[in-house]
Design an enzyme around this catalytic site. Structure first.
Site, PDB file in Angstrom:
ATOM      1  N   LYS A  41       0.862  -1.190   0.000  1.00 16.72           N
ATOM      2  CA  LYS A  41       0.000   0.000   0.000  1.00 16.72           C
ATOM      3  C   LYS A  41       0.890   1.228   0.000  1.00 16.72           C
ATOM      4  CE  LYS A  41      -4.448   0.945   0.166  1.00 16.72           C
ATOM      5  NZ  LYS A  41      -5.551   0.118  -0.352  1.00 16.72           N
TER       6      LYS A  41
HETATM    7  P1  NAD Z   1     -12.868   7.576  -3.012  1.00 18.84           P
HETATM    8  O1  NAD Z   1     -11.853   8.614  -2.839  1.00 18.84           O
HETATM    9  O2  NAD Z   1     -13.409   7.329  -4.377  1.00 18.84           O
HETATM   10  O3  NAD Z   1     -14.113   7.876  -2.040  1.00 18.84           O
HETATM   11  C1  NAD Z   1     -13.932   8.107  -0.679  1.00 18.84           C
HETATM   12  C2  NAD Z   1     -15.260   8.515  -0.092  1.00 18.84           C
HETATM   13  O4  NAD Z   1     -15.108   8.678   1.324  1.00 18.84           O
HETATM   14  C3  NAD Z   1     -15.780   9.844  -0.626  1.00 18.84           C
HETATM   15  O5  NAD Z   1     -17.154   9.708  -0.933  1.00 18.84           O
HETATM   16  C4  NAD Z   1     -15.612  10.801   0.548  1.00 18.84           C
HETATM   17  O6  NAD Z   1     -16.594  11.800   0.576  1.00 18.84           O
HETATM   18  C5  NAD Z   1     -15.811   9.840   1.710  1.00 18.84           C
HETATM   19  N1  NAD Z   1     -15.289  10.375   2.946  1.00 18.84           N
HETATM   20  C6  NAD Z   1     -14.064  10.888   3.183  1.00 18.84           C
HETATM   21  N2  NAD Z   1     -13.983  11.342   4.456  1.00 18.84           N
HETATM   22  C7  NAD Z   1     -15.182  11.096   5.018  1.00 18.84           C
HETATM   23  C8  NAD Z   1     -15.734  11.334   6.298  1.00 18.84           C
HETATM   24  N3  NAD Z   1     -15.017  11.898   7.255  1.00 18.84           N
HETATM   25  N4  NAD Z   1     -17.039  10.967   6.525  1.00 18.84           N
HETATM   26  C9  NAD Z   1     -17.766  10.387   5.562  1.00 18.84           C
HETATM   27  N5  NAD Z   1     -17.283  10.131   4.324  1.00 18.84           N
HETATM   28  C10 NAD Z   1     -16.024  10.482   4.067  1.00 18.84           C
HETATM   29  O7  NAD Z   1     -12.251   6.251  -2.388  1.00 18.84           O
HETATM   30  P2  NAD Z   1     -12.615   4.740  -2.726  1.00 18.84           P
HETATM   31  O8  NAD Z   1     -11.666   4.276  -3.736  1.00 18.84           O
HETATM   32  O9  NAD Z   1     -14.072   4.611  -2.940  1.00 18.84           O
HETATM   33  O10 NAD Z   1     -12.196   4.034  -1.350  1.00 18.84           O
HETATM   34  C11 NAD Z   1     -13.083   3.961  -0.246  1.00 18.84           C
HETATM   35  C12 NAD Z   1     -12.617   2.861   0.683  1.00 18.84           C
HETATM   36  O11 NAD Z   1     -12.601   1.615  -0.035  1.00 18.84           O
HETATM   37  C13 NAD Z   1     -11.216   3.017   1.248  1.00 18.84           C
HETATM   38  O12 NAD Z   1     -11.163   2.402   2.520  1.00 18.84           O
HETATM   39  C14 NAD Z   1     -10.363   2.211   0.277  1.00 18.84           C
HETATM   40  O13 NAD Z   1      -9.138   1.795   0.846  1.00 18.84           O
HETATM   41  C15 NAD Z   1     -11.301   1.056   0.019  1.00 18.84           C
HETATM   42  N6  NAD Z   1     -11.043   0.291  -1.196  1.00 18.84           N
HETATM   43  C16 NAD Z   1     -11.026   0.890  -2.415  1.00 18.84           C
HETATM   44  C17 NAD Z   1     -10.825   0.126  -3.552  1.00 18.84           C
HETATM   45  C18 NAD Z   1     -10.866   0.713  -4.935  1.00 18.84           C
HETATM   46  O14 NAD Z   1     -10.818  -0.062  -5.893  1.00 18.84           O
HETATM   47  N7  NAD Z   1     -10.969   2.001  -5.105  1.00 18.84           N
HETATM   48  C19 NAD Z   1     -10.624  -1.251  -3.435  1.00 18.84           C
HETATM   49  C20 NAD Z   1     -10.673  -1.846  -2.188  1.00 18.84           C
HETATM   50  C21 NAD Z   1     -10.895  -1.058  -1.078  1.00 18.84           C
END
Ligand code: NAD
Length: 465
Positions: A136
């Site tokens: 990561k």
């Molecule tokens: P992203 O940046 O697309 O979205 C993040 C979201 O979190 C946004 O909607 C933002 O508004 C919200 N957020 C941020 N701070 C916040 C708060 N204090 N309260 C409420 N909402 C809040 O990110 P993503 O890629 O969707 O990732 C989200 C989660 O999923 C993370 O934990 C990431 O590690 C995990 N993840 C992502 C992927 C991927 O393919 N993108 C894969 C596996 C896991």
């Protein structure tokens, strides 16, 4: 399908260290701060390791990452001044395959959090049985306060600082919070321009996944994590007495993972009744239109204000009648069948766990529930489907992208979705079998199903020298 599960004999009671915790923490000099995410993540892993009697030598290897790379690099900002940025790449384990895991841009990126996320990747890849290890990375920055040009320069300068430590068969980053396909394209382009060992520059593009389709990205990758969450729910909810059609759900975070999970569930006839993100919370008991909400978020940067947009344009009519702004507490207390945290870590602590009014928490985000939150949910009879299972769809399709690049192939989206579903369903079944065999909670069971595979790899590879 019925299968006989042989129950293992109960493990011997564990001898705790002088600080009343697993002695491995003291042996390796861990912090005593109970809120430390890395301590919490390793604690869950060690609990599962004890249940299966994992040898001490493998436990200590998995308790610390193999490498922690930290870099500082200067970038010229639009106003002409230079700013120094801090970036991380943590390589947790590569016993099963190259290190694999996303790159996050966020002001709160810290080394211990990146270590936790890297460890989760090792377990996630093992659980879905793809030949990758765990890594990561991240840059401490606020991309929302930067121009596109600045984000591009930060990305390219970060790659120039770490390119010696990564590679298409060694360590392969991907998108995560606040990073996307465009950033992956800049990442791959910079790497392929710098890496001396990659004369065939096109092959060097394999150094990241989650790329735009034009430069080797896979069809179905953008929605893959959300699709994987839904595949797990479709597989596991019926046994909990919940049918997808008509099911009510809420989503925390409406970015890549949250919005795709929301949109795909909506297509299957489920009803999204509440959404929260960093800009606010909204609710509509007769259904929020996730497609309209995704369009709003793309323009406005968050869900806040969706109720006003609806009033002006009629957006959201399809699935209900717009939405009302609510408080954070009201969001958590909204009655749903399934709550899907898909934002950041440690958002469901004791307080939020006591507020939740749902039957199941399906972790789209990594580590959204703290151990204290877990205990409250367990006491209240709320089932938790853990992140290493629920959100493994992203890395699974990243693997498909990587093998398509290696083989110079391009799969159609039906093939991607079918293969993804097979991996997710098998991972869910492995987890259910481990839960029955060890009579434990679903989070521990998922770790056991992942560890079982890693333990076998160490047993046959041995430990050098
Ligand atoms: P992203 O940046 O697309 O979205 C993040 C979201 O979190 C946004 O909607 C933002 O508004 C919200 N957020 C941020 N701070 C916040 C708060 N204090 N309260 C409420 N909402 C809040 O990110 P993503 O890629 O969707 O990732 C989200 C989660 O999923 C993370 O934990 C990431 O590690 C995990 N993840 C992502 C992927 C991927 O393919 N993108 C894969 C596996 C896991």
């Amino acid at each position: 399908m019925s299968r006989t599960v042989t129950k293992p004999s109960a493990p011997a009671p564990k001898q705790m260290g002088p600080k009343g915790r697993d002695p491995i923490f003291d042996e390796l000099g861990f912090t005593t701060d109970p809120d430390n995410l890395y301590l919490q993540t390793v604690g869950v892993m060690l609990h599962a390791a004890d249940l299966i009697g994992l040898p001490h030598r493998v436990k200590i290897i998995l308790t610390q990452p193999q490498s922690e790379i930290m870099v500082h690099f200067p970038v010229k900002m639009d106003d002409g001044h230079h700013r120094l940025f801090k970036g991380y790449r943590v390589q947790h384990n590569n016993a099963i395959g190259p290190y694999k895991g996303g790159i996050r841009y966020h002001p709160d990126v810290h080394l211990d959090d990146v270590k936790s996320l890297a460890l989760l990747m090792t377990f996630k890849c093992s659980l879905v049985r793809i030949p990758f290890g765990g890594g990561k990375g991240g840059i401490k920055c606020d991309p929302r306060a930067m121009s596109q040009e600045e984000v591009m320069r930060v990305t390219r300068r970060f790659v120039s600082a770490i390119y010696h430590y990564i590679g298409p068969d060694y360590d392969i980053p991907a998108p995560d919070v606040n990073t996307n396909a465009q950033i992956m394209a800049w990442f791959a382009d910079t790497y392929s321009s710098l890496a001396e060992s990659n004369k065939n520059s096109w092959d060097a593009m394999r150094v990241v996944t989650g790329k735009p389709v034009e430069v080797g990205g896979s069809l179905g990758r953008e929605k893959a994590t959300g699709q994987g969450v839904v595949d797990v729910l479709v597989e596991m909810l019926p046994a909990m007495g919940i049918t997808i059609e008509g099911m009510k759900y809420s989503v925390i975070g409406f970015g890549n993972v949250g919005s795709w999970t929301g949109r795909i569930l909506q297509k299957l006839g489920a009803r999204c009744v509440a959404v929260m993100d960093h800009t606010g919370s909204i609710r509509n008991d007769s259904g929020i239109d996730c497609e309209a909400l995704a369009q709003h978020v793309a323009k406005a940067g968050g869900v806040g204000g969706f109720e006003k947009v609806k009033a002006a344009t009629g957006a959201g009519k399809k699935n209900g009648s717009g939405a009302t702004a609510i408080s954070t507490e009201e969001f958590y207390k909204t009655a749903v069948d399934v709550c899907i945290p898909a934002a950041l870590e440690q958002m469901i602590k004791e307080k939020e766990a006591s507020w939740l009014n749902c039957k199941v928490v399906a972790e789209g985000a990594n580590a959204p529930t703290t151990p204290a939150g877990d205990r409250v949910l367990a006491k209240r009879g709320i089932e938790v489907l853990p992140a290493i299972l629920c959100n493994a769809g992203g890395v699974t399709v990243s693997y498909f992208e990587w093998i398509q690049n290696k083989a110079c192939e391009s799969w159609d989206v039906e093939r991607v979705d079918k293969e993804l579903n097979r991996h997710m369903v098998m991972a869910a079944r492995r987890t259910i079998l481990a839960r029955q065999k060890y009579e434990c909670d679903t989070r521990t069971a998922a770790y056991i199903a992942a560890l079982d595979n890693i333990a076998k790899v160490y047993a046959v590879r041995g430990i050098f020298p």
